[in-house]
Design a protein around this motif. Structure first.
Motif, PDB file in Angstrom:
ATOM      1  N   ALA A  96     -20.819 -47.363 -42.017  1.00  0.00           N
ATOM      2  CA  ALA A  96     -19.423 -47.376 -41.572  1.00  0.00           C
ATOM      3  C   ALA A  96     -19.228 -46.399 -40.411  1.00  0.00           C
ATOM      4  O   ALA A  96     -18.517 -46.698 -39.437  1.00  0.00           O
ATOM      5  CB  ALA A  96     -18.499 -47.035 -42.732  1.00  0.00           C
ATOM      6  N   GLU A  97     -19.879 -45.243 -40.484  1.00  0.00           N
ATOM      7  CA  GLU A  97     -19.803 -44.272 -39.390  1.00  0.00           C
ATOM      8  C   GLU A  97     -20.421 -44.847 -38.120  1.00  0.00           C
ATOM      9  O   GLU A  97     -19.894 -44.656 -37.013  1.00  0.00           O
ATOM     10  CB  GLU A  97     -20.522 -42.978 -39.795  1.00  0.00           C
ATOM     11  N   HIS A 117     -20.661 -48.002 -37.297  1.00  0.00           N
ATOM     12  CA  HIS A 117     -19.729 -49.020 -36.776  1.00  0.00           C
ATOM     13  C   HIS A 117     -18.559 -48.358 -36.058  1.00  0.00           C
ATOM     14  O   HIS A 117     -18.181 -48.771 -34.947  1.00  0.00           O
ATOM     15  CB  HIS A 117     -19.228 -49.876 -37.936  1.00  0.00           C
ATOM     16  N   ASP A 118     -18.002 -47.321 -36.650  1.00  0.00           N
ATOM     17  CA  ASP A 118     -16.870 -46.623 -36.040  1.00  0.00           C
ATOM     18  C   ASP A 118     -17.259 -45.950 -34.720  1.00  0.00           C
ATOM     19  O   ASP A 118     -16.411 -45.755 -33.849  1.00  0.00           O
ATOM     20  CB  ASP A 118     -16.301 -45.580 -37.004  1.00  0.00           C
ATOM     21  N   TRP A 131     -17.519 -53.135 -41.745  1.00  0.00           N
ATOM     22  CA  TRP A 131     -18.483 -52.566 -40.808  1.00  0.00           C
ATOM     23  C   TRP A 131     -19.728 -53.430 -40.634  1.00  0.00           C
ATOM     24  O   TRP A 131     -20.561 -53.160 -39.754  1.00  0.00           O
ATOM     25  CB  TRP A 131     -18.899 -51.162 -41.227  1.00  0.00           C
TER      26      TRP A 131
END
Length: 323
Positions: A215-216, A218-219, A268
């Motif tokens: 998720a990190e 993707h962000d 994500w």
């Protein structure tokens, strides 16, 4: 990024990986019934082309191979040569492992890992000799926190030079320390520019530990590719008495469809790889991207109870036989 070329359709979130089709032996369960009785190079190439055709017809546009996947690059290159009109696909390959199985199912060693500059230079030349200008993404295969690519500055500069030529550079991760490897890769920069523009990691109902790190990624603007979403076939062949098997019986849906739908629900997850070895498997895998396959929150909660400790999952995986 080459992934910007992918259409915004549900099927385009599914990619096809050729790990199971590029060589006679792999660690997926059920291969004895999935593959031709005679796993000759010709028979495996014909099957690979059959599954590639089916994937393309469904709208799948990302195809994933590796130097260590036997003849996967050769099979894909020949498929592209026979179908020159299919310029809308995105091609990713990997370097860092060398295939040593010699097309034997019972080989003592099937692949050898090396993340050196010389290995990169040799394997890039081999990949380009087959895929030429069709190579869109070149990934470092199975990065761990101890991998030299995370600290070897000359190697990083060579990778940055490849990216400057227009080939995106990414990493794939494996093992119980995937989260640390992902975060370390995200921090690597060359001349102030992030080196790795994509991350491909194992994530599934049994091994979800990489989720927060992905998720990190993707962000942070990286493309996230999920591999082994079916846990090398465990979520199909060992599902009967699990929450997944029970939900499949209640809903009249196949376990592989539900397992893939559980991954696709993660915002994500940009691309989720199918490792299908048959057209029927590919058809089922792609159906997981359809709106009708979306899991209700309660169902997703039930399936999350299947998670294993990462160390236990990877110990089990390391014991799976090549067949």
């Amino acid at each position: 990024m080459p992934f910007e070329r992918l259409p915004s359709t549900p099927a385009a979130r599914i990619g096809l990986g050729l790990a199971a089709l590029g060589r006679p032996a792999y660690i997926n369960l059920g291969r004895e019934s999935d593959l031709p009785a005679e796993r000759t190079v010709g028979a495996m190439e014909a099957r690979a082309h059959e599954v590639l055709d089916a994937a393309y017809a469904h709208g799948v546009r990302y195809f994933d191979v590796a130097r260590s996947y036997g003849s996967s690059e050769e099979f894909l290159a020949e498929w592209l040569r026979r179908r020159p009109e299919r310029r809308d696909v995105v091609i990713g390959s990997k370097w860092g492992y060398t295939y040593t199985g010699g097309w034997h199912i019972d080989a003592e060693v099937h692949e050898v890992k090396e993340h050196s500059r010389s290995a990169f230079e040799r394997q890039l030349s081999e990949t380009r000799g087959l895929l030429g200008d069709r190579l869109d993404l070149y990934q470092v295969h199975s990065v761990t926190p101890a991998s030299p690519v995370l600290t070897d500055r000359p190697l990083q500069e060579e990778l940055a030079a490849l990216a400057a030529e227009g080939v995106a550079v990414g990493v794939t991760t494996s093992g119980p320390e995937q989260p640390a490897a992902i975060r370390a890769a995200l921090s690597v920069e060359v001349a102030g520019v992030p080196l790795f523009s994509s991350v491909q990691s194992t994530y599934n109902l049994l091994e979800p530990s990489a989720g927060p790190a992905l998720a990190e990624a993707h962000d942070a603007g990286r493309t996230v590719i999920v591999k082994e979403a079916l846990a090398n076939g465990r979520l199909v062949h060992e599902a009967a008495d699990s929450p997944l098997g029970r939900l499949a019986r209640e809903s009249g849906t196949a376990p592989d469809v539900l397992a893939l739908a559980a991954v696709l629900r993660e915002p994500w997850a940009d691309v989720v790889l199918s490792g299908a070895a048959t057209v029927d498997q590919l058809d089922a895998n792609v159906s997981a991207s359809a709106p009708a396959a979306r899991l209700a929150p309660d169902d997703a909660g039930r399936l999350s109870a299947m998670a294993e400790p990462a160390a236990a999952y990877w110990r089990h995986r390391s014991g799976l036989p090549w067949s």
